[in-house]
Design a protein around this motif. Sequence first.
Motif, PDB file in Angstrom:
ATOM      1  N   GLY A 171       4.290   1.966  -2.925  1.00  0.00           N
ATOM      2  CA  GLY A 171       4.707  -0.051  -2.466  1.00  0.00           C
ATOM      3  C   GLY A 171       5.736   0.211  -2.919  1.00  0.00           C
ATOM      4  N   ALA A 172       6.685   0.077  -4.111  1.00  0.00           N
ATOM      5  CA  ALA A 172       8.329   0.310  -5.107  1.00  0.00           C
ATOM      6  C   ALA A 172       9.012   1.848  -4.525  1.00  0.00           C
ATOM      7  CB  ALA A 172       7.235   0.345  -6.068  1.00  0.00           C
ATOM      8  N   HIS A 194      -1.547   9.550   6.220  1.00  0.00           N
ATOM      9  CA  HIS A 194      -3.216   8.538   5.840  1.00  0.00           C
ATOM     10  C   HIS A 194      -2.628   7.295   4.908  1.00  0.00           C
ATOM     11  CE1 HIS A 194      -5.419   8.851   1.789  1.00  0.00           C
ATOM     12  NE2 HIS A 194      -6.591   9.094   2.761  1.00  0.00           N
ATOM     13  N   ARG A 195      -3.625   6.297   4.933  1.00  0.00           N
ATOM     14  CA  ARG A 195      -3.530   5.526   3.201  1.00  0.00           C
ATOM     15  C   ARG A 195      -4.355   5.729   2.381  1.00  0.00           C
ATOM     16  NH1 ARG A 195      -4.139  -0.953   5.045  1.00  0.00           N
ATOM     17  NH2 ARG A 195      -6.008  -0.683   4.660  1.00  0.00           N
ATOM     18  N   ALA A 196      -4.488   5.165   1.436  1.00  0.00           N
ATOM     19  CA  ALA A 196      -5.319   6.033   0.257  1.00  0.00           C
ATOM     20  C   ALA A 196      -6.129   5.092   0.163  1.00  0.00           C
ATOM     21  CB  ALA A 196      -4.276   6.327  -1.083  1.00  0.00           C
ATOM     22  N   PHE A 197      -6.158   3.512   0.284  1.00  0.00           N
ATOM     23  CA  PHE A 197      -6.711   1.731  -0.124  1.00  0.00           C
ATOM     24  C   PHE A 197      -7.322   2.478   1.283  1.00  0.00           C
ATOM     25  CE2 PHE A 197      -8.090  -1.105  -1.214  1.00  0.00           C
ATOM     26  CZ  PHE A 197      -8.173  -2.681  -0.556  1.00  0.00           C
ATOM     27  N   TYR A 254       0.706  -1.130   0.328  1.00  0.00           N
ATOM     28  CA  TYR A 254       0.100   0.495   0.101  1.00  0.00           C
ATOM     29  C   TYR A 254       1.083   1.330   0.094  1.00  0.00           C
ATOM     30  CZ  TYR A 254      -3.942  -3.154   1.308  1.00  0.00           C
ATOM     31  OH  TYR A 254      -4.754  -4.386   1.161  1.00  0.00           O
ATOM     32  N   ALA A 255       0.300   2.492  -0.807  1.00  0.00           N
ATOM     33  CA  ALA A 255       1.246   4.003  -0.805  1.00  0.00           C
ATOM     34  C   ALA A 255       0.263   4.335   0.848  1.00  0.00           C
ATOM     35  CB  ALA A 255       0.707   4.576  -1.857  1.00  0.00           C
ATOM     36  N   ASP A 266       9.341   1.393   6.770  1.00  0.00           N
ATOM     37  CA  ASP A 266      10.198   0.068   6.517  1.00  0.00           C
ATOM     38  C   ASP A 266       9.019  -0.568   6.583  1.00  0.00           C
ATOM     39  OD1 ASP A 266      11.157  -2.619   8.510  1.00  0.00           O
ATOM     40  OD2 ASP A 266      11.882  -1.117   9.592  1.00  0.00           O
ATOM     41  N   ASN A 267       8.975  -1.847   6.326  1.00  0.00           N
ATOM     42  CA  ASN A 267       7.655  -2.686   5.344  1.00  0.00           C
ATOM     43  C   ASN A 267       7.749  -4.256   6.555  1.00  0.00           C
ATOM     44  OD1 ASN A 267       6.546  -1.188   3.871  1.00  0.00           O
ATOM     45  ND2 ASN A 267       8.274  -2.877   1.963  1.00  0.00           N
TER      46      ASN A 267
END
Length: 113
Positions: free
Chosen positions: A53-54, A96-99, A32-33, A72-73
């Motif tokens: 995410g990239a 914020h997470r857009a999804f 997720y972005a 840091d995933n």
Amino acid sequence: QVQLVESGGGLVQPGGSLRLSCAASGNIFSIYAMDWYRQAPGKQRELVAGITGAFATNYADSVKGRFTISRDNAKKTVYLQMNSLKPEDTAVYYCHRAFGDAWGQGTQVTVSS
């Protein structure tokens, strides 16, 4: 429903630095972005920085060269390193997470001498 919890805000003098953190709940984070927004008194909420995410990043013109967003995933955490802070950076900063349009509760950043 994801929960986002910010930390790291505070009072800092002009020219100083702060690092904000945003910890996310849930099992999936890396795809997720994530974004950082801010809202100053009497102003609309504005996008400060985002990271996909990239690991592609984007910044508001007002913070380019001063702020750095990272993630840091493994820790499910996104960061905002803020350097050379100015009084006009004073605001509540939100993760914020857009999804799913998820927001954190916000953390106050005050830049003042």
